[in-house]
Design a protein around this motif. Structure first.
Motif, PDB file in Angstrom:
ATOM      1  N   ARG A 147       0.821  -1.199   0.000  1.00  0.00           N
ATOM      2  CA  ARG A 147       0.000   0.000   0.000  1.00  0.00           C
ATOM      3  C   ARG A 147       0.863   1.261   0.000  1.00  0.00           C
ATOM      4  NH1 ARG A 147      -2.744   0.989   4.470  1.00  0.00           N
ATOM      5  NH2 ARG A 147      -4.108   2.449   3.387  1.00  0.00           N
ATOM      6  N   GLY A 148       2.074   1.162   0.517  1.00  0.00           N
ATOM      7  CA  GLY A 148       2.952   2.323   0.608  1.00  0.00           C
ATOM      8  C   GLY A 148       3.838   2.493  -0.611  1.00  0.00           C
ATOM      9  N   GLU A 149       4.186   3.742  -0.913  1.00  0.00           N
ATOM     10  CA  GLU A 149       4.992   4.017  -2.095  1.00  0.00           C
ATOM     11  C   GLU A 149       6.424   3.523  -1.938  1.00  0.00           C
ATOM     12  OE1 GLU A 149       5.339   8.131  -2.958  1.00  0.00           O
ATOM     13  OE2 GLU A 149       6.200   8.682  -1.020  1.00  0.00           O
ATOM     14  N   ALA A 187      -1.518  -4.491  -6.411  1.00  0.00           N
ATOM     15  CA  ALA A 187      -1.488  -3.185  -5.744  1.00  0.00           C
ATOM     16  C   ALA A 187      -1.422  -2.053  -6.760  1.00  0.00           C
ATOM     17  CB  ALA A 187      -0.294  -3.118  -4.796  1.00  0.00           C
ATOM     18  N   ILE A 188      -0.626  -2.234  -7.802  1.00  0.00           N
ATOM     19  CA  ILE A 188      -0.538  -1.217  -8.856  1.00  0.00           C
ATOM     20  C   ILE A 188      -1.899  -1.028  -9.527  1.00  0.00           C
ATOM     21  CG2 ILE A 188       0.492  -0.664 -11.097  1.00  0.00           C
ATOM     22  CD1 ILE A 188       2.376  -0.250  -8.765  1.00  0.00           C
ATOM     23  N   ALA A 189      -2.576  -2.144  -9.776  1.00  0.00           N
ATOM     24  CA  ALA A 189      -3.881  -2.063 -10.443  1.00  0.00           C
ATOM     25  C   ALA A 189      -4.951  -1.452  -9.545  1.00  0.00           C
ATOM     26  CB  ALA A 189      -4.317  -3.459 -10.888  1.00  0.00           C
ATOM     27  N   SER A 190      -4.753  -1.507  -8.223  1.00  0.00           N
ATOM     28  CA  SER A 190      -5.768  -1.005  -7.303  1.00  0.00           C
ATOM     29  C   SER A 190      -5.763   0.515  -7.181  1.00  0.00           C
ATOM     30  CB  SER A 190      -5.578  -1.622  -5.918  1.00  0.00           C
ATOM     31  OG  SER A 190      -4.366  -1.169  -5.331  1.00  0.00           O
ATOM     32  N   GLY A 191      -4.668   1.164  -7.583  1.00  0.00           N
ATOM     33  CA  GLY A 191      -4.621   2.615  -7.505  1.00  0.00           C
ATOM     34  C   GLY A 191      -3.313   3.131  -6.954  1.00  0.00           C
ATOM     35  N   PRO A 192      -3.222   4.453  -6.753  1.00  0.00           N
ATOM     36  CA  PRO A 192      -1.976   5.062  -6.270  1.00  0.00           C
ATOM     37  C   PRO A 192      -1.591   4.556  -4.889  1.00  0.00           C
ATOM     38  CG  PRO A 192      -3.516   6.723  -7.116  1.00  0.00           C
ATOM     39  CD  PRO A 192      -4.276   5.439  -7.003  1.00  0.00           C
TER      40      PRO A 192
END
Length: 216
Positions: A147-149, A187-192
């Motif tokens: 979830r974190g960048e 995670a990438i597909a779920s959004g930023p």
């Protein structure tokens, strides 16, 4: 403890079988018909084969469990040593530059953050190896991880190295790195990702003091 109990049970059965002829010879009367006893012993032989097989299976199971426990202990010792090195490197920027250099130019702060993220993945790998995490639970942990960048950045930079290392390992290592890649893509597909700034307090906001309670 269960493995030790099985092992002792197996050894006990083997000892009982091996000592049976001597016990019979010691307690049998002098006029014993050994021919008749020989016929009985042939029937007993089939039972002894089964008991011997059970005993050997118990010993084998005990040895297998001991091997697994030894491997787990060795992996934990290696993990502890790696953690000590990481702690030493994080506490001294000069040492961090000498150990685990980045694969591309990066700030010292970000490199430290990536190292922590890598250690977090290593902890999940260790728990998965020893069976503390199932595939389903590991997937949940990885969803939170990515979830974190910073976690996403670290995997982009160091993922190829992880894949090369894990593919040279055993089946659980390969399952682990495959699942990490899948959860990263999900995670990438779920959004930023959750940006670092979202963990920080807005300027001008101070922590309020917690009022002291009197228990008198």
């Amino acid at each position: 403890m269960a493995a030790l109990a099985y092992g002792l049970l197996g050894l006990g059965l083997l000892g009982l079988i091996a000592s049976t002829p001597f016990v019979l010879a010691a307690v049998a009367p002098a006029n014993t018909d050994w021919g008749r006893l020989s016929d009985i012993s042939q029937a007993y032989g089939a039972v002894s084969v089964v008991l011997s097989a059970i005993a050997l299976a118990g010993v084998a199971l005990s040895l297998l469990c001991q091997v697994r426990q030894t491997r787990t202990s060795n992996e934990q010792a290696i993990r502890d040593s790696h953690l000590q090195l990481a702690t030493l490197a994080l506490s001294n920027p000069d040492l961090l530059q000498a150990w685990s250099p980045p694969v591309a130019p990066i700030t010292l702060k970000r490199h430290r953050q990536h190292l922590i993220t890598s250690l977090a993945l290593g902890e999940l790998l260790q728990r998965f190896r020893i069976g503390h995490l199932s595939v389903e639970k590991l997937a949940v942990k990885l969803d939170g991880h990515f979830r974190g960048e910073i976690a996403r950045e670290q995997w982009v930079r160091e993922g190829p190295g992880w894949r090369r290392t894990m593919k040279a390992g055993d089946r659980r290592d390969r399952v682990f790195v495959r699942l990490v890649g899948e959860r990263y893509q999900a995670a990438i597909a779920s959004g930023p990702a959750l940006a670092v700034e979202e963990f920080q307090d807005p300027p001008g906001i101070a922590l309020r003091a917690v009022p002291q309670r009197s228990w008198l």
